[in-house]
Structures are given as structure tokens and as C-alpha cells.
Design a protein around this motif. Structure first.
Motif, PDB file in Angstrom:
ATOM      1  N   LEU A  15      42.613  47.801  38.672  1.00 19.95           N
ATOM      2  CA  LEU A  15      41.589  47.150  37.863  1.00 19.95           C
ATOM      3  C   LEU A  15      42.159  46.447  36.633  1.00 19.95           C
ATOM      4  N   ASP A  16      43.125  47.081  35.980  1.00 23.15           N
ATOM      5  CA  ASP A  16      43.635  46.532  34.722  1.00 23.15           C
ATOM      6  C   ASP A  16      44.986  45.834  34.857  1.00 23.15           C
ATOM      7  N   ARG A  17      45.431  45.625  36.085  1.00 19.26           N
ATOM      8  CA  ARG A  17      46.693  44.907  36.269  1.00 19.26           C
ATOM      9  C   ARG A  17      46.534  43.426  35.959  1.00 19.26           C
ATOM     10  N   PRO A  18      47.590  42.774  35.507  1.00 21.27           N
ATOM     11  CA  PRO A  18      47.539  41.318  35.343  1.00 21.27           C
ATOM     12  C   PRO A  18      47.205  40.650  36.675  1.00 21.27           C
ATOM     13  N   VAL A  19      46.447  39.585  36.620  1.00 18.81           N
ATOM     14  CA  VAL A  19      45.951  38.933  37.820  1.00 18.81           C
ATOM     15  C   VAL A  19      46.893  37.834  38.320  1.00 18.81           C
ATOM     16  N   ASP A  20      48.038  37.674  37.650  1.00 14.06           N
ATOM     17  CA  ASP A  20      48.930  36.529  37.898  1.00 14.06           C
ATOM     18  C   ASP A  20      49.282  36.318  39.371  1.00 14.06           C
ATOM     19  N   LYS A  21      49.589  37.407  40.093  1.00 14.61           N
ATOM     20  CA  LYS A  21      50.021  37.264  41.480  1.00 14.61           C
ATOM     21  C   LYS A  21      48.909  36.762  42.404  1.00 14.61           C
ATOM     22  N   LEU A  22      47.671  36.925  41.981  1.00 15.38           N
ATOM     23  CA  LEU A  22      46.551  36.464  42.797  1.00 15.38           C
ATOM     24  C   LEU A  22      46.231  34.989  42.583  1.00 15.38           C
ATOM     25  N   LEU A  23      46.596  34.474  41.436  1.00 16.81           N
ATOM     26  CA  LEU A  23      46.162  33.127  41.059  1.00 16.81           C
ATOM     27  C   LEU A  23      46.558  32.037  42.055  1.00 16.81           C
ATOM     28  N   PRO A  24      47.772  32.096  42.676  1.00 17.74           N
ATOM     29  CA  PRO A  24      48.125  31.033  43.626  1.00 17.74           C
ATOM     30  C   PRO A  24      47.182  30.950  44.836  1.00 17.74           C
ATOM     31  N   LEU A  25      46.367  31.982  45.058  1.00 18.07           N
ATOM     32  CA  LEU A  25      45.432  31.961  46.182  1.00 18.07           C
ATOM     33  C   LEU A  25      44.161  31.187  45.866  1.00 18.07           C
ATOM     34  N   PHE A  26      44.071  30.650  44.638  1.00 21.63           N
ATOM     35  CA  PHE A  26      42.882  29.925  44.208  1.00 21.63           C
ATOM     36  C   PHE A  26      43.240  28.499  43.803  1.00 21.63           C
ATOM     37  N   THR A  27      42.250  27.623  43.836  1.00 17.66           N
ATOM     38  CA  THR A  27      42.453  26.262  43.345  1.00 17.66           C
ATOM     39  C   THR A  27      42.711  26.310  41.839  1.00 17.66           C
ATOM     40  N   ARG A  28      43.259  25.230  41.305  1.00 14.46           N
ATOM     41  CA  ARG A  28      43.543  25.186  39.867  1.00 14.46           C
ATOM     42  C   ARG A  28      42.270  25.360  39.039  1.00 14.46           C
ATOM     43  N   ASP A  29      41.183  24.729  39.492  1.00 10.88           N
ATOM     44  CA  ASP A  29      39.929  24.857  38.757  1.00 10.88           C
ATOM     45  C   ASP A  29      39.443  26.307  38.754  1.00 10.88           C
ATOM     46  N   ARG A  30      39.557  26.965  39.918  1.00 13.78           N
ATOM     47  CA  ARG A  30      39.106  28.348  40.004  1.00 13.78           C
ATOM     48  C   ARG A  30      40.018  29.278  39.211  1.00 13.78           C
ATOM     49  N   GLN A  31      41.308  28.983  39.208  1.00 14.20           N
ATOM     50  CA  GLN A  31      42.230  29.766  38.378  1.00 14.20           C
ATOM     51  C   GLN A  31      41.796  29.722  36.914  1.00 14.20           C
ATOM     52  N   ALA A  32      41.462  28.526  36.455  1.00  9.28           N
ATOM     53  CA  ALA A  32      41.054  28.368  35.057  1.00  9.28           C
ATOM     54  C   ALA A  32      39.777  29.161  34.772  1.00  9.28           C
ATOM     55  N   GLU A  33      38.843  29.160  35.731  1.00 10.28           N
ATOM     56  CA  GLU A  33      37.599  29.915  35.545  1.00 10.28           C
ATOM     57  C   GLU A  33      37.885  31.415  35.455  1.00 10.28           C
ATOM     58  N   ILE A  34      38.782  31.904  36.313  1.00 11.90           N
ATOM     59  CA  ILE A  34      39.125  33.328  36.294  1.00 11.90           C
ATOM     60  C   ILE A  34      39.794  33.704  34.974  1.00 11.90           C
ATOM     61  N   LEU A  35      40.675  32.831  34.486  1.00 11.07           N
ATOM     62  CA  LEU A  35      41.419  33.126  33.262  1.00 11.07           C
ATOM     63  C   LEU A  35      40.559  33.013  32.008  1.00 11.07           C
ATOM     64  N   ARG A  36      39.369  32.452  32.137  1.00  5.56           N
ATOM     65  CA  ARG A  36      38.478  32.411  30.980  1.00  5.56           C
ATOM     66  C   ARG A  36      37.980  33.800  30.597  1.00  5.56           C
ATOM     67  N   PHE A  37      38.008  34.725  31.562  1.00  6.86           N
ATOM     68  CA  PHE A  37      37.639  36.097  31.232  1.00  6.86           C
ATOM     69  C   PHE A  37      38.711  36.691  30.331  1.00  6.86           C
ATOM     70  N   ARG A  38      38.291  37.407  29.324  1.00  5.99           N
ATOM     71  CA  ARG A  38      39.233  37.933  28.338  1.00  5.99           C
ATOM     72  C   ARG A  38      40.035  39.115  28.881  1.00  5.99           C
ATOM     73  N   PHE A  39      39.375  39.977  29.667  1.00 12.04           N
ATOM     74  CA  PHE A  39      40.005  41.222  30.085  1.00 12.04           C
ATOM     75  C   PHE A  39      40.453  41.158  31.544  1.00 12.04           C
ATOM     76  N   ASN A  40      41.580  41.841  31.830  1.00  4.83           N
ATOM     77  CA  ASN A  40      42.091  41.878  33.191  1.00  4.83           C
ATOM     78  C   ASN A  40      41.072  42.463  34.173  1.00  4.83           C
ATOM     79  N   ALA A  41      40.307  43.450  33.731  1.00  9.30           N
ATOM     80  CA  ALA A  41      39.324  44.074  34.620  1.00  9.30           C
ATOM     81  C   ALA A  41      38.312  43.047  35.118  1.00  9.30           C
ATOM     82  N   ASP A  42      37.828  42.195  34.225  1.00  8.58           N
ATOM     83  CA  ASP A  42      36.862  41.166  34.627  1.00  8.58           C
ATOM     84  C   ASP A  42      37.519  40.124  35.529  1.00  8.58           C
TER      85      ASP A  42
END
Length: 217
Positions: A15-42
Motif C-alpha cells: 500500500l505504501d510503496r512508491p508507485v514508480d515501477k507501475l507508472l510505465p504501464l500507464f499513458t503519460r496523462d494517466r501517470q500525471a493524474e496518479i502522481l497528483r495524489f499526495r500519498f503513496n497509498a492513494d
């Protein structure tokens, strides 16, 4: 027609791990949306919810998971243009859940928590509020969560979301199956509650569980 299926996955260990390894599975726009969340859990709840849906759609369509893409209708409900399957995603605490079938469906999950009855009085119908008041006090909160998840799953079924208004939905009628559209609850191992809404005859009989999935194979 096959029943709607509901899948649940605990991501407590990640739950609290950095999400970095998952990001390449998403489009750039979706990556940006995910990273807008402040906490790793979200970030993880959002990322794993979408990956879970893509995994399930891929298994049913034969389309590679990296090629599954989502759009949103005018009310914001996600859909997959490459498939006839309808799906819905919800997450709360350590749980990520996804419902999927060939008909409209909506799902909601809520972690076990105390909810003030004043909230129920504001957002529930009179018959629902009275139903809760008649219950033993020690059972009331669990019953309230069941009704709450039914309300939210119905609004996700219709696509209206919370803008549709909680107070106009008769959860007890949905749970009884008084009409063509009905609802059901399932309780997860830590007493988190799932509500699922779809056509009455296509409601699932059980929850299927995923082990924690990395989606990085």
C-alpha cells in the motif's frame, strides 16, 4: 447470460510503496493524474484498481493488458471501447475491488468504520433510518455500512455518482430485490463491506479473491 463477477484484492503489503515501477504501464496523462495524489497509498489504490480492471478485461477479450484503454462517458463513468464488458472499480483502505459483466454494474467497498447516525439521518430514507434505529446498537454500524455501500453501488450502476443523491435510493428495496435492478452485500475478512448492484438475476453468489499482484511480469 453469465452472472456479474466481483473480485477483491488486498494490497496491504504494498500500500505504501512508491508507485514508480507501475507508472510505465500507464499513458503519460494517466501517470500525471496518479502522481497528483499526495500519498503513496492513494496512488497505489488508484493504479492497482485500474490495472485490476485491465487484467480482467484482457483475460476476457484476449487483448494484451498494455493495449486495454479506458474512456469516460458524459457522467464520468469509465468504459472500455475494446470490449462489450461493463466494469466498475472501487477501493478503500487496503482493498481494491472490481465488478465485471456484460450488463451495467456498480460496486462499492468501504472499510469497517464508525459512521455517525446523524449522517444516516441526512442521507437515508425515513424507512432506512428507522430500520437502523430498530437494530441492536452493537449491530447498527455494520448495517449502516451495508446500506451505504448499496447506495453508492447503485449510483455507480446508473453512472450518476454522488451527484445522483444518496437520499433518493431505497436500499432496503434493492436488497429485497423488489425490482429488476437489485443489490447484495459481501463482507471481507477484516469486516470491510462490499455493495454490488446489477440486474437481480445476474448478482454474483460470491467474491473471488486475487493474491497481491505486481502486474510487472
Amino acid at each position: 447470460m453469465d452472472k456479474v463477477k466481483v473480485y477483491a484484492m488486498s494490497i496491504a503489503a504494498i500500500l505504501d510503496r512508491p508507485v514508480d515501477k507501475l507508472l510505465p504501464l500507464f499513458t503519460r496523462d494517466r501517470q500525471a493524474e496518479i502522481l497528483r495524489f499526495r500519498f503513496n497509498a492513494d496512488r497505489n489504490r488508484t493504479a492497482y484498481g485500474e490495472l485490476m480492471a485491465r487484467y480482467l478485461l484482457s483475460a476476457r477479450t484476449g487483448v494484451a493488458i498494455e493495449n486495454i484503454s479506458f474512456g469516460r462517458d458524459t457522467l464520468g463513468k469509465p468504459f472500455c471501447g475494446q470490449s462489450e464488458f461493463q466494469f466498475n472499480i472501487s477501493h478503500s483502505g487496503k482493498w481494491v475491488v472490481c465488478s465485471i459483466g456484460k450488463v451495467l454494474n456498480g460496486v462499492d467497498v468501504e472499510t469497517a468504520q464508525e459512521i455517525d447516525m446523524a449522517i444516516a439521518k441526512e442521507h437515508f430514507l425515513v424507512n432506512e433510518y428507522n430500520y437502523l434505529l430498530m437494530m441492536p446498537e452493537e449491530e447498527r454500524n455494520a448495517a449502516l455500512l451495508k446500506l451505504w455501500t448499496v447506495k453508492e453501488s447503485y449510483l455507480k450502476y446508473t453512472g450518476e455518482g454522488l451527484s445522483g443523491g444518496l437520499a433518493c435510493i431505497d436500499c432496503l428495496a434493492l436488497l429485497r430485490g423488489d425490482d429488476r435492478v437489485a443489490a447484495k452485500n459481501f463482507i471481507l475478512p477484516d469486516n470491510a463491506v462490499i455493495g454490488i448492484c446489477t440486474l437481480k438475476e445476474l448478482l454474483p453468489n460470491k467474491i473471488d479473491f486475487f493474491a497481491p499482484i505486481t502486474f510487472l511480469k
